[in-house]
Design a protein around this motif. Structure first.
Motif, PDB file in Angstrom:
ATOM      1  N   ASP A 170      -5.642 111.767 -37.590  1.00  0.00           N
ATOM      2  CA  ASP A 170      -4.504 112.539 -37.056  1.00  0.00           C
ATOM      3  C   ASP A 170      -4.248 112.270 -35.572  1.00  0.00           C
ATOM      4  OD1 ASP A 170      -6.518 113.928 -35.814  1.00  0.00           O
ATOM      5  OD2 ASP A 170      -6.152 115.831 -36.843  1.00  0.00           O
ATOM      6  N   ARG A 171      -5.070 111.413 -34.975  1.00  0.00           N
ATOM      7  CA  ARG A 171      -4.777 110.974 -33.619  1.00  0.00           C
ATOM      8  C   ARG A 171      -4.234 109.554 -33.612  1.00  0.00           C
ATOM      9  NH1 ARG A 171      -7.492 111.914 -28.327  1.00  0.00           N
ATOM     10  NH2 ARG A 171      -9.567 112.409 -29.037  1.00  0.00           N
ATOM     11  N   MET A 172      -3.858 109.085 -34.803  1.00  0.00           N
ATOM     12  CA  MET A 172      -3.297 107.750 -34.921  1.00  0.00           C
ATOM     13  C   MET A 172      -1.896 107.843 -35.522  1.00  0.00           C
ATOM     14  SD  MET A 172      -6.622 105.831 -36.544  1.00  0.00           S
ATOM     15  CE  MET A 172      -6.256 104.218 -36.035  1.00  0.00           C
ATOM     16  N   ILE A 173      -1.003 106.994 -35.031  1.00  0.00           N
ATOM     17  CA  ILE A 173       0.359 106.959 -35.579  1.00  0.00           C
ATOM     18  C   ILE A 173       0.684 105.526 -35.993  1.00  0.00           C
ATOM     19  CG2 ILE A 173       2.789 107.459 -35.137  1.00  0.00           C
ATOM     20  CD1 ILE A 173       1.982 109.337 -32.955  1.00  0.00           C
ATOM     21  N   VAL A 174       1.157 105.392 -37.210  1.00  0.00           N
ATOM     22  CA  VAL A 174       1.541 104.073 -37.731  1.00  0.00           C
ATOM     23  C   VAL A 174       2.999 103.818 -37.352  1.00  0.00           C
ATOM     24  CG1 VAL A 174       1.852 102.708 -39.841  1.00  0.00           C
ATOM     25  CG2 VAL A 174      -0.106 104.281 -39.638  1.00  0.00           C
ATOM     26  N   THR A 175       3.251 102.745 -36.625  1.00  0.00           N
ATOM     27  CA  THR A 175       4.615 102.499 -36.140  1.00  0.00           C
ATOM     28  C   THR A 175       5.097 101.068 -36.401  1.00  0.00           C
ATOM     29  OG1 THR A 175       3.983 101.692 -33.939  1.00  0.00           O
ATOM     30  CG2 THR A 175       4.218 104.086 -34.200  1.00  0.00           C
ATOM     31  N   SER A 176       6.406 100.927 -36.332  1.00  0.00           N
ATOM     32  CA  SER A 176       7.025  99.602 -36.314  1.00  0.00           C
ATOM     33  C   SER A 176       8.238  99.642 -35.392  1.00  0.00           C
ATOM     34  CB  SER A 176       7.472  99.203 -37.711  1.00  0.00           C
ATOM     35  OG  SER A 176       8.380  98.109 -37.610  1.00  0.00           O
ATOM     36  N   SER A 177       8.289  98.721 -34.470  1.00  0.00           N
ATOM     37  CA  SER A 177       9.444  98.622 -33.583  1.00  0.00           C
ATOM     38  C   SER A 177      10.589  97.892 -34.273  1.00  0.00           C
ATOM     39  CB  SER A 177       9.059  97.891 -32.295  1.00  0.00           C
ATOM     40  OG  SER A 177       8.049  98.604 -31.640  1.00  0.00           O
ATOM     41  N   GLU A 178      10.286  97.288 -35.402  1.00  0.00           N
ATOM     42  CA  GLU A 178      11.327  96.619 -36.195  1.00  0.00           C
ATOM     43  C   GLU A 178      12.092  97.652 -37.026  1.00  0.00           C
ATOM     44  OE1 GLU A 178      12.214  93.195 -36.944  1.00  0.00           O
ATOM     45  OE2 GLU A 178      11.260  92.841 -34.994  1.00  0.00           O
ATOM     46  N   THR A 179      11.362  98.463 -37.791  1.00  0.00           N
ATOM     47  CA  THR A 179      11.995  99.395 -38.729  1.00  0.00           C
ATOM     48  C   THR A 179      12.150 100.804 -38.163  1.00  0.00           C
ATOM     49  OG1 THR A 179       9.879 100.086 -39.670  1.00  0.00           O
ATOM     50  CG2 THR A 179      10.924  98.169 -40.676  1.00  0.00           C
ATOM     51  N   GLY A 180      11.439 101.093 -37.082  1.00  0.00           N
ATOM     52  CA  GLY A 180      11.493 102.449 -36.518  1.00  0.00           C
ATOM     53  C   GLY A 180      10.503 103.402 -37.160  1.00  0.00           C
ATOM     54  N   GLN A 181       9.699 102.901 -38.068  1.00  0.00           N
ATOM     55  CA  GLN A 181       8.684 103.753 -38.707  1.00  0.00           C
ATOM     56  C   GLN A 181       7.795 104.408 -37.641  1.00  0.00           C
ATOM     57  OE1 GLN A 181       6.198 101.671 -41.571  1.00  0.00           O
ATOM     58  NE2 GLN A 181       4.706 103.335 -41.656  1.00  0.00           N
ATOM     59  N   GLY A 182       7.583 105.711 -37.781  1.00  0.00           N
ATOM     60  CA  GLY A 182       6.655 106.425 -36.904  1.00  0.00           C
ATOM     61  C   GLY A 182       7.198 106.773 -35.524  1.00  0.00           C
ATOM     62  N   ILE A 183       8.397 106.306 -35.201  1.00  0.00           N
ATOM     63  CA  ILE A 183       8.904 106.495 -33.834  1.00  0.00           C
ATOM     64  C   ILE A 183       9.259 107.969 -33.568  1.00  0.00           C
ATOM     65  CG2 ILE A 183      10.681 105.829 -32.147  1.00  0.00           C
ATOM     66  CD1 ILE A 183       8.611 103.609 -32.731  1.00  0.00           C
ATOM     67  N   ASP A 184       9.852 108.647 -34.556  1.00  0.00           N
ATOM     68  CA  ASP A 184      10.172 110.067 -34.369  1.00  0.00           C
ATOM     69  C   ASP A 184       8.910 110.901 -34.187  1.00  0.00           C
ATOM     70  OD1 ASP A 184      12.869 109.735 -34.395  1.00  0.00           O
ATOM     71  OD2 ASP A 184      13.131 110.237 -36.520  1.00  0.00           O
ATOM     72  N   GLU A 185       7.893 110.574 -34.992  1.00  0.00           N
ATOM     73  CA  GLU A 185       6.626 111.287 -34.863  1.00  0.00           C
ATOM     74  C   GLU A 185       6.022 111.045 -33.477  1.00  0.00           C
ATOM     75  OE1 GLU A 185       3.508 110.160 -37.607  1.00  0.00           O
ATOM     76  OE2 GLU A 185       2.112 111.543 -36.635  1.00  0.00           O
ATOM     77  N   LEU A 186       6.072 109.797 -33.039  1.00  0.00           N
ATOM     78  CA  LEU A 186       5.557 109.460 -31.714  1.00  0.00           C
ATOM     79  C   LEU A 186       6.295 110.247 -30.636  1.00  0.00           C
ATOM     80  CD1 LEU A 186       3.793 107.746 -29.804  1.00  0.00           C
ATOM     81  CD2 LEU A 186       5.528 105.945 -29.955  1.00  0.00           C
ATOM     82  N   LYS A 187       7.622 110.311 -30.762  1.00  0.00           N
ATOM     83  CA  LYS A 187       8.422 111.038 -29.773  1.00  0.00           C
ATOM     84  C   LYS A 187       8.041 112.514 -29.731  1.00  0.00           C
ATOM     85  CE  LYS A 187      12.688 108.368 -29.495  1.00  0.00           C
ATOM     86  NZ  LYS A 187      14.130 108.402 -29.830  1.00  0.00           N
ATOM     87  N   SER A 188       7.784 113.109 -30.891  1.00  0.00           N
ATOM     88  CA  SER A 188       7.433 114.534 -30.826  1.00  0.00           C
ATOM     89  C   SER A 188       6.038 114.728 -30.254  1.00  0.00           C
ATOM     90  CB  SER A 188       7.662 115.265 -32.157  1.00  0.00           C
ATOM     91  OG  SER A 188       6.956 114.659 -33.172  1.00  0.00           O
ATOM     92  N   ARG A 189       5.140 113.782 -30.479  1.00  0.00           N
ATOM     93  CA  ARG A 189       3.812 113.894 -29.860  1.00  0.00           C
ATOM     94  C   ARG A 189       3.913 113.723 -28.340  1.00  0.00           C
ATOM     95  NH1 ARG A 189      -0.118 113.198 -34.211  1.00  0.00           N
ATOM     96  NH2 ARG A 189      -1.767 113.457 -32.672  1.00  0.00           N
ATOM     97  N   ILE A 190       4.800 112.836 -27.880  1.00  0.00           N
ATOM     98  CA  ILE A 190       4.999 112.644 -26.444  1.00  0.00           C
ATOM     99  C   ILE A 190       5.577 113.920 -25.834  1.00  0.00           C
ATOM    100  CG2 ILE A 190       6.369 111.401 -24.700  1.00  0.00           C
ATOM    101  CD1 ILE A 190       6.127 108.884 -26.513  1.00  0.00           C
ATOM    102  N   ALA A 191       6.558 114.499 -26.519  1.00  0.00           N
ATOM    103  CA  ALA A 191       7.176 115.736 -26.018  1.00  0.00           C
ATOM    104  C   ALA A 191       6.134 116.850 -25.930  1.00  0.00           C
ATOM    105  CB  ALA A 191       8.337 116.146 -26.923  1.00  0.00           C
ATOM    106  N   GLU A 192       5.310 116.967 -26.955  1.00  0.00           N
ATOM    107  CA  GLU A 192       4.231 117.965 -26.954  1.00  0.00           C
ATOM    108  C   GLU A 192       3.320 117.799 -25.744  1.00  0.00           C
ATOM    109  OE1 GLU A 192       1.523 117.870 -30.397  1.00  0.00           O
ATOM    110  OE2 GLU A 192       3.332 118.124 -31.633  1.00  0.00           O
ATOM    111  N   ALA A 193       3.035 116.546 -25.409  1.00  0.00           N
ATOM    112  CA  ALA A 193       2.088 116.256 -24.324  1.00  0.00           C
ATOM    113  C   ALA A 193       2.708 116.457 -22.941  1.00  0.00           C
ATOM    114  CB  ALA A 193       1.573 114.826 -24.447  1.00  0.00           C
ATOM    115  N   CYS A 194       4.028 116.355 -22.868  1.00  0.00           N
ATOM    116  CA  CYS A 194       4.677 116.344 -21.556  1.00  0.00           C
ATOM    117  C   CYS A 194       5.469 117.597 -21.198  1.00  0.00           C
ATOM    118  CB  CYS A 194       5.627 115.145 -21.439  1.00  0.00           C
ATOM    119  SG  CYS A 194       4.750 113.578 -21.430  1.00  0.00           S
ATOM    120  N   LEU A 195       5.933 118.315 -22.203  1.00  0.00           N
ATOM    121  CA  LEU A 195       6.870 119.407 -21.895  1.00  0.00           C
ATOM    122  C   LEU A 195       6.200 120.782 -21.940  1.00  0.00           C
ATOM    123  CD1 LEU A 195       9.956 118.082 -23.903  1.00  0.00           C
ATOM    124  CD2 LEU A 195       9.473 117.755 -21.486  1.00  0.00           C
TER     125      LEU A 195
END
Ligand SMILES: Nc1nc2c(ncn2[C@@H]2O[C@H](COP(=O)(O)OP(=O)(O)O)[C@@H](O)[C@H]2O)c(=O)[nH]1
Ligand SMILES: [Mg+2]
Length: 195
Positions: A170-195
């Motif tokens: 649960d501290r790992m996120i599977v992503t692809s910069s080609e397909t966008g997989q995992g990017i929304d999840e990553l963004k919400s984790r970043i928001a959680e950490a910063c806001l």
């Protein structure tokens, strides 16, 4: 939850030595990983921009720390480590830049430690994650280039890398910069950490 307005992403500056780094005045998200793992591509995908961060055709070219500013949050593109074809001296400079950055008293909201999902954990990945754990820094392991594997294989590799790196799934996120997989999840984790 409040969101970060990524449309405001802009290049701030590029630094070749630790002494040049600007004062930490905002929350920071740092991106670390081997040369060519997909750091620049991931940042572009998160920012929703094609070319704000230069994606290098020649690996190992980003020998600087690049700062981006997004809606009051700094994103730090650290130099890629472990590119074989550079001189010892240049490698030493990168290592100094990376450790120099983490030695400073900055606000490390979250460090994204990028690892290629296709391979076993490499020595330098283990060192990076080991360092982040040792320092007690908040971090996520971002597995990159998932589009290169089937879903089944992705899960298999994520489980393997979780074991090898000693990082809970649960501290790992599977992503692809080609397909966008995992990017929304990553963004919400970043928001959680910063806001
Ligand atoms: N298929 C695929 N290729 C990727 C992905 N992310 C990066 N790449 C490719 O990998 C290479 C290195 O990417 P780059 O973002 O420059 O890596 P960096 O050196 O870590 O900044 C480039 O050729 C990218 O197009 C991805 O999610 N999927
Ligand atoms: Mg790069």
């Amino acid at each position: 939850m409040a969101l970060i307005n990524y449309q405001l992403a802009r290049f701030e500056a590029s630094y070749g030595t630790v002494e040049q780094l600007p004062e930490p005045t905002t929350p920071e998200v740092a991106v670390a990983g081997r040369s060519n793992v997909g750091k620049s591509s991931l940042l572009n995908k998160v920012f929703g921009r094609k070319n704000l961060v230069k994606v290098s055709a020649t690996p190992g070219k980003t020998a600087n720390i690049n700062f981006f500013e997004v809606d009051g949050i700094r994103f730090v593109d650290l130099p890629g480590y472990g590119y074989a074809k550079v001189s010892m001296k240049e490698r030493e400079r990168w290592a100094n830049l990376i450790s120099g950055y983490f030695d400073q008293e900055r606000s490390f909201n979250v460090v994204l430690s990028l690892v290629d999902i296709r391979h076993e954990a490499q020595k330098l990945d283990l060192e990076m994650v080991g360092f982040l754990k040792e320092q007690g820094l908040p971090f996520l392991v971002v597995l990159t280039k998932a589009d290169k594997l089937s879903r089944g294989k992705q899960n298999q590799q994520a489980a393997l890398l979780s074991r090898q790196l000693g990082v809970p799934r649960d501290r790992m996120i599977v992503t692809s910069s080609e397909t966008g997989q995992g990017i929304d999840e990553l963004k919400s984790r970043i928001a959680e950490a910063c806001l």
